[in-house]
Motif scaffolding. Structure first.
Motif, short mmCIF file in Angstrom:
data_model
loop_
_atom_site.label_atom_id
_atom_site.label_comp_id
_atom_site.label_asym_id
_atom_site.label_seq_id
_atom_site.Cartn_x
_atom_site.Cartn_y
_atom_site.Cartn_z
N LYS A 99 0.82 -1.20 0.00
CA LYS A 99 0.00 0.00 0.00
C LYS A 99 0.86 1.26 0.00
CE LYS A 99 -3.75 2.45 0.24
NZ LYS A 99 -4.47 2.73 -1.04
N GLU A 104 2.27 1.82 -3.36
CA GLU A 104 1.18 2.27 -4.24
C GLU A 104 0.90 3.76 -4.05
OE1 GLU A 104 -3.56 1.75 -3.93
OE2 GLU A 104 -2.47 -0.14 -4.16
N ASP A 105 0.96 4.22 -2.79
CA ASP A 105 0.67 5.63 -2.47
C ASP A 105 1.82 6.57 -2.80
OD1 ASP A 105 -1.82 4.96 -1.43
OD2 ASP A 105 -1.10 4.88 0.65
N GLN A 147 6.09 9.85 4.96
CA GLN A 147 4.95 9.14 4.39
C GLN A 147 4.09 8.53 5.48
OE1 GLN A 147 5.88 6.09 1.46
NE2 GLN A 147 3.75 6.01 0.77
N PRO A 188 -1.97 4.36 5.73
CA PRO A 188 -3.43 4.55 5.81
C PRO A 188 -3.92 4.25 7.23
CG PRO A 188 -2.88 2.57 4.57
CD PRO A 188 -1.60 3.28 4.80
N ILE A 226 -2.70 11.22 2.59
CA ILE A 226 -1.67 11.52 1.60
C ILE A 226 -1.15 12.95 1.75
CG2 ILE A 226 -1.19 11.77 -0.88
CD1 ILE A 226 -1.42 8.88 -0.06
#
Length: 300
Positions: A68, A71-72, A93, A96, A290
């Motif tokens: 994930k 991916e972000d 970063q 989630p 994000i």
């Protein structure tokens, strides 16, 4: 407790006085460190400022988070104000903050809490859930502390008040930017919270003679705990793959933690069965994780 997702334990290892504890199936099942491991972890933190607990996070959890975050990453780097830390080789970063990416063995790991509570006392609390990703780069950060001694001009360091809990999502080693750590530097009084947290060159030269830096190898599924005062630096990632790593900060109960972490309202029960208090606010609606992280850079 099933051993699926965990590496089989071996003997503990010590490298130049730094301790890596290989946790047993019995400790995992009982959600409690045995007295010998508990004392070894506390001793390492007091003396060297860091310790590694091996194989305490299920690999399927690590891999899902890794997938994930990678991916972000493009969306994060696409921000006009992308949160690079010191240079473009390291980016802040956030993971989630919602299912299926919330795991007890990451956010509320009982064995980690055994250590942080043992050092910081009852009422230990987590006030940070973020991370940093070392991007393919030849750049390194300046040596710095996340926070320094509480008072300027001390001759002897005071006890710990905050511990950073790092969860690498890939095997971490020198080649892909394992964090440079300066053993024992949490006891050095050259940096206080009143100072620029970049360590002065004269202090680095003095420290290098008595305790040169190391880049520990920490395999995925393990957790690195370090004193928040420990001098460290993000290092070049000389591979072609990003190196993501999560971070939490456990504080003593009396520390003013500021703004709470945001989690969805229906996740509140997840945090209740733990000795670790999470400084959280539970909200309705989506959480824009994000655009939440900000860059860390110290002037000077």
């Amino acid at each position: 407790m099933s051993s699926v997702g965990f590496r089989m334990p071996n003997e503990d290892t010590q490298v130049a006085g730094r301790t890596t504890l290989r946790i047993t199936e019995e400790e995992l099942a009982g959600r409690q460190l045995d007295p010998e491991h508990q004392e070894a972890a506390l001793s390492a933190l007091r003396k060297d400022g860091f310790v590694v607990l091996e194989d305490v996070v299920a690999l399927e959890h690590v891999d899902l988070l890794q997938e994930k975050l990678l991916e972000d990453l493009q969306a994060l780097m696409g921000r006009a104000d992308a949160p690079y830390n010191f240079n473009r080789g390291n980016i802040q970063q956030d993971p989630p903050p919602f299912p299926p990416y919330l795991f007890r063995d990451v956010l509320l790991n009982d064995l980690v809490v055994c250590v942080t509570k043992g050092l910081l006392g009852r009422g230990v609390k987590n006030a940070f859930y973020s991370g940093n990703t070392a991007l393919p780069s030849t750049e390194r950060q300046p040596v710095h502390a996340d926070l320094g001694q509480l008072w300027k001009g001390l001759e002897t360091a005071h006890p710990a008040y905050g511990l950073v809990v790092n969860v690498p999502l890939v095997d971490m080693e020198e080649r892909n930017g394992s964090t440079e750590l300066w053993p024992g530097s949490h006891l050095d009084c050259a940096v206080s919270i009143e100072d620029n947290l970049k360590v002065p060159e004269a202090a680095l030269a003095r420290r290098r003679e008595s305790g040169p830096p190391v880049q520990p190898r920490v395999r995925r599924g393990s957790i690195l705990i370090r004193d928040i005062r420990l001098w460290h630096a993000g290092m070049p990632n000389r591979t072609d793959q990003p190196r993501p790593m999560l971070a939490m900060i456990h504080y003593a109960r009396w520390w003013n933690t500021g703004e709470p972490l945001l989690f969805p309202r229906d996740t509140e029960p997840f945090f209740q069965d733990s000795e670790l208090r999470t400084c959280a606010r539970f909200v309705d609606g989506p959480i824009d994780y994000i655009h939440a992280p900000q860059a860390y850079e110290y002037p000077g």
